[in-house]
Design an enzyme around this catalytic site. Structure first.
Site, PDB file in Angstrom:
ATOM      1  CG  HIS A 123      -2.007   1.107   0.995  1.00 21.41           C
ATOM      2  ND1 HIS A 123      -3.080   0.995   0.147  1.00 21.41           N
ATOM      3  CD2 HIS A 123      -2.090   2.351   1.507  1.00 21.41           C
ATOM      4  CE1 HIS A 123      -3.795   2.106   0.152  1.00 21.41           C
ATOM      5  NE2 HIS A 123      -3.204   2.949   0.972  1.00 21.41           N
ATOM      6  CE1 TYR A 155      -1.797   7.886  -0.343  1.00 20.98           C
ATOM      7  CE2 TYR A 155      -1.536   5.628   0.443  1.00 20.98           C
ATOM      8  CZ  TYR A 155      -2.336   6.728   0.204  1.00 20.98           C
ATOM      9  OH  TYR A 155      -3.671   6.677   0.494  1.00 20.98           O
ATOM     10  CG  HIS A 163      -8.980   1.757  -6.737  1.00 18.59           C
ATOM     11  ND1 HIS A 163      -9.382   3.037  -6.440  1.00 18.59           N
ATOM     12  CD2 HIS A 163      -7.905   1.501  -5.927  1.00 18.59           C
ATOM     13  CE1 HIS A 163      -8.600   3.544  -5.501  1.00 18.59           C
ATOM     14  NE2 HIS A 163      -7.688   2.636  -5.181  1.00 18.59           N
ATOM     15  CG  PHE A 164      -4.779  -1.245  -8.537  1.00 21.61           C
ATOM     16  CD1 PHE A 164      -4.911  -0.555  -7.349  1.00 21.61           C
ATOM     17  CD2 PHE A 164      -4.459  -2.594  -8.477  1.00 21.61           C
ATOM     18  CE1 PHE A 164      -4.739  -1.179  -6.123  1.00 21.61           C
ATOM     19  CE2 PHE A 164      -4.280  -3.233  -7.261  1.00 21.61           C
ATOM     20  CZ  PHE A 164      -4.419  -2.526  -6.079  1.00 21.61           C
ATOM     21  CG  HIS A 165      -6.070   0.012 -14.952  1.00 26.18           C
ATOM     22  ND1 HIS A 165      -6.152  -1.200 -14.307  1.00 26.18           N
ATOM     23  CD2 HIS A 165      -5.215  -0.171 -16.004  1.00 26.18           C
ATOM     24  CE1 HIS A 165      -5.397  -2.081 -14.947  1.00 26.18           C
ATOM     25  NE2 HIS A 165      -4.821  -1.484 -15.971  1.00 26.18           N
ATOM     26  NE  ARG A 174      -7.107  -7.966  -8.032  1.00 27.19           N
ATOM     27  CZ  ARG A 174      -6.335  -7.277  -7.173  1.00 27.19           C
ATOM     28  NH1 ARG A 174      -6.662  -7.212  -5.890  1.00 27.19           N
ATOM     29  NH2 ARG A 174      -5.261  -6.650  -7.591  1.00 27.19           N
ATOM     30  NE  ARG A 175      -4.298 -11.061  -7.794  1.00 28.55           N
ATOM     31  CZ  ARG A 175      -4.917 -10.768  -6.662  1.00 28.55           C
ATOM     32  NH1 ARG A 175      -6.043 -11.390  -6.342  1.00 28.55           N
ATOM     33  NH2 ARG A 175      -4.430  -9.867  -5.834  1.00 28.55           N
TER      34      ARG A 175
END
Length: 559
Positions: free
Chosen positions: A233, A237, A384-386, A449-450
């Protein structure tokens, strides 16, 4: 509005350029980053095509091979190498030219990172390390893959310490005054990276490597996942803070304004240092073996990062409004009309800022104990990651590249390349809106996912997901066009654009801004608080894992 992409005289003032030797080191990192963008982007295109059900990979290539290549090259290699290239230039520009020893350390770090990248990538391409970006046990990769990852981390430490050393040298040379804001931010990001990457380094060196070498038969899965997310995580950042550096210090100069508050910017970065590391359990809310109290504590700490995020939003929009008012805006939102929308150096990062609004909202859902149950391990998380990394962060990096690369290579951003950059930003935004939107939507329908979804056959669920998978393929194809455009612009800026002096824009602080208090540079205090929060959040859970956890899971080899 006519845009100026160099200083009015056509020359950059003495002392406002990056030393050529430091520029060479910075560009070496950026070359690797752009190579990773090409290969990782191609792997991403293959992924979405396979998920659409309309394409099969040739030559026996595994779906999980391209998934691993995409995640590692774009999530780790592209970001880390670009960040280090930018940070080297930032320190050289604001704290002064690196010493020979510091520059040599930078090259050593670059070499170790590049060697590690080649080792890990080779194993993935040989299908001996298709363990995905998170390399969860009990999946086992070849030991060379794990050693390569260790080299990437250790190399980053060597390069990061060189940047910190230049800042320390500046402080010694300039007495008791705040260091340059941009260099201060680089130090915070490097500190966070070193502290958080200790987790993945420990997992790789003391768990995965001995296991993959056959020295031990078992691995503690819960411990390995906990160590990964202690790192995983804060990694977000580590990606995000360089974008914040650009927003705080570069964008005000580009739009003709000034930095709203030096003190606020420093405080927001220190708060990210404190609250971004002891929060890994919010990725493990569904896992047994961790007491609910410690999960709750880390969820609370996770939500604390909302504070520096809102501080940043306030500072940026205050700067935008100040610039607009100075240019004659009078209405409530008229100041937006006065911003330089035709300047790719502003427009593309601004799109990234806007994307962070829904991305941040999605992050709150991911970190919420109850709502996380709805989307956990669905492709919502991938969407979300994208939005966060592949839009907010990457678009900001692209926007920075349009002035950074020509500055480092002695060339200029031409009006033609500026227009092409704007087109690229629009193409990226359209493609990502389609692909990420489809991922969020089908994630709410339970799509995992995956997965390439082929294992679901013609089930009712799989049929319901098909339109969304096709939409992902469409969006992914548009995104690959965006990658091709940005790579073309990069090559032009690095090798073929007209010779000249491109400005490295660093904003000045507003004259009436509050004086920066020196306690913000009390590193001993801030690092001590950070370590105390980490010990508070992790000591008891780790002791419990050692004393009461299962003996481990038996792994199996993939090659």
């Amino acid at each position: 509005m006519k845009q100026s992409f160099v200083t009015e005289s056509g020359n950059v003032k003495k002392g406002e350029t990056v030393d050529k030797r430091d520029a060479k080191l910075a560009m070496a990192h950026i070359y690797v980053a752009m190579t990773a963008l090409l290969l990782g982007g191609l792997a991403g295109l293959l992924q979405v095509m396979v998920r659409s059900g309309q394409f099969e990979l040739p030559w026996g290539i595994s779906y999980y091979q391209v998934l691993t290549v995409h995640g590692i090259l774009l999530g780790l290699i592209l970001t880390t190498f670009f960040i280090f290239g930018f940070q080297i230039s930032a320190v050289s520009r604001t704290a002064g030219t690196l010493s020979d020893k510091q520059r040599r350390s930078g090259w050593v770090g670059f070499g170790v990172m590049t060697l590690g990248t080649a080792m890990a990538a080779t194993m993935v391409l040989l299908n001996e390390a298709s363990v995905l970006y998170t390399f969860y046990a009990p999946l086992m990769a070849h030991w060379v893959f794990y050693l390569g990852l260790a080299f990437v981390v250790v190399g980053s430490w060597i390069g990061g310490f060189a940047q910190i050393a230049r800042y320390i040298q500046w402080k010694r040379e300039n007495g008791k005054q705040p260091g340059p804001l941009l260099s201060f931010m680089v130090v915070v990001n490097n500190l966070m990276w070193v502290i958080c990457s200790l987790g993945v380094a420990i997992a790789v060196l003391f768990q995965f490597l001995p296991w993959s070498l056959g020295l031990v038969d078992r691995i503690d899965v819960l411990m390995s996942r906990t160590l990964f997310w202690y790192f995983g995580h804060p990694l977000v950042y580590f990606w995000l803070l360089p974008a914040y550096m650009i927003w705080y210090t570069i964008i005000p100069k580009i739009i003709g304004g000034k930095i709203f508050s030096d003190a606020l910017a420093r405080l927001s970065f220190l708060l990210f240092l404190l609250f971004s590391i002891p929060v890994g359990f919010h990725h493990q809310l569904t896992e047994p073996g961790i007491d609910a109290f410690w999960k709750f504590l880390q969820v609370v700490l996770t939500f604390m990062v909302v504070i520096p995020s809102l501080m940043t939003a306030f500072a940026m929009f205050a700067t935008f409004e100040s610039v607009g008012r100075a240019k004659g805006a009078t209405g409530l939102f008229d100041f937006f009309k006065k911003l330089p929308w035709g300047d790719v150096r502003f427009l593309v990062p601004f799109i990234g800022m806007v994307a962070f609004i829904p991305a941040g909202a999605g992050g709150l859902i991911n970190a919420s104990n109850q709502m996380n149950q709805v989307i956990h391990n669905t492709i919502w998380v991938t969407g979300h990651f994208h939005l966060t990394v592949a839009t907010t962060v990457v678009l900001t990096f692209f926007g920075a590249m349009y002035w950074l690369v020509p500055h480092l290579t002695g060339r200029v951003l031409t009006p033609q390349l500026n227009r092409l950059g704007i087109i690229q930003g629009i193409v990226w935004t359209v493609g990502m809106s389609i692909m990420s939107g489809a991922m969020h939507a089908v994630g709410l329908l339970g799509a995992p996912r995956r997965s390439n979804f082929s294992t679901y056959g013609g089930s009712e669920q799989a049929v319901e997901w098909i339109p969304y998978q096709i939409a992902q393929a469409v969006g992914g194809t548009i995104l690959f066009i965006g990658i091709a455009l940005v790579l073309y612009i990069f090559i032009q800026l690095a090798f073929f654009a007209p010779k000249g002096q491109q400005e490295y824009p660093i904003g000045e602080v507003e004259e009436n801004a509050q004086t920066t208090p020196m306690f913000l540079e009390n590193w001993k205090m801030w690092v001590t608080i950070c370590v105390a929060l980490i010990l508070l959040a992790y000591t008891v859970p780790f002791i419990d894992m050692f004393q009461n956890g299962p003996p481990g899971s038996i792994g199996y080899k993939l090659w």
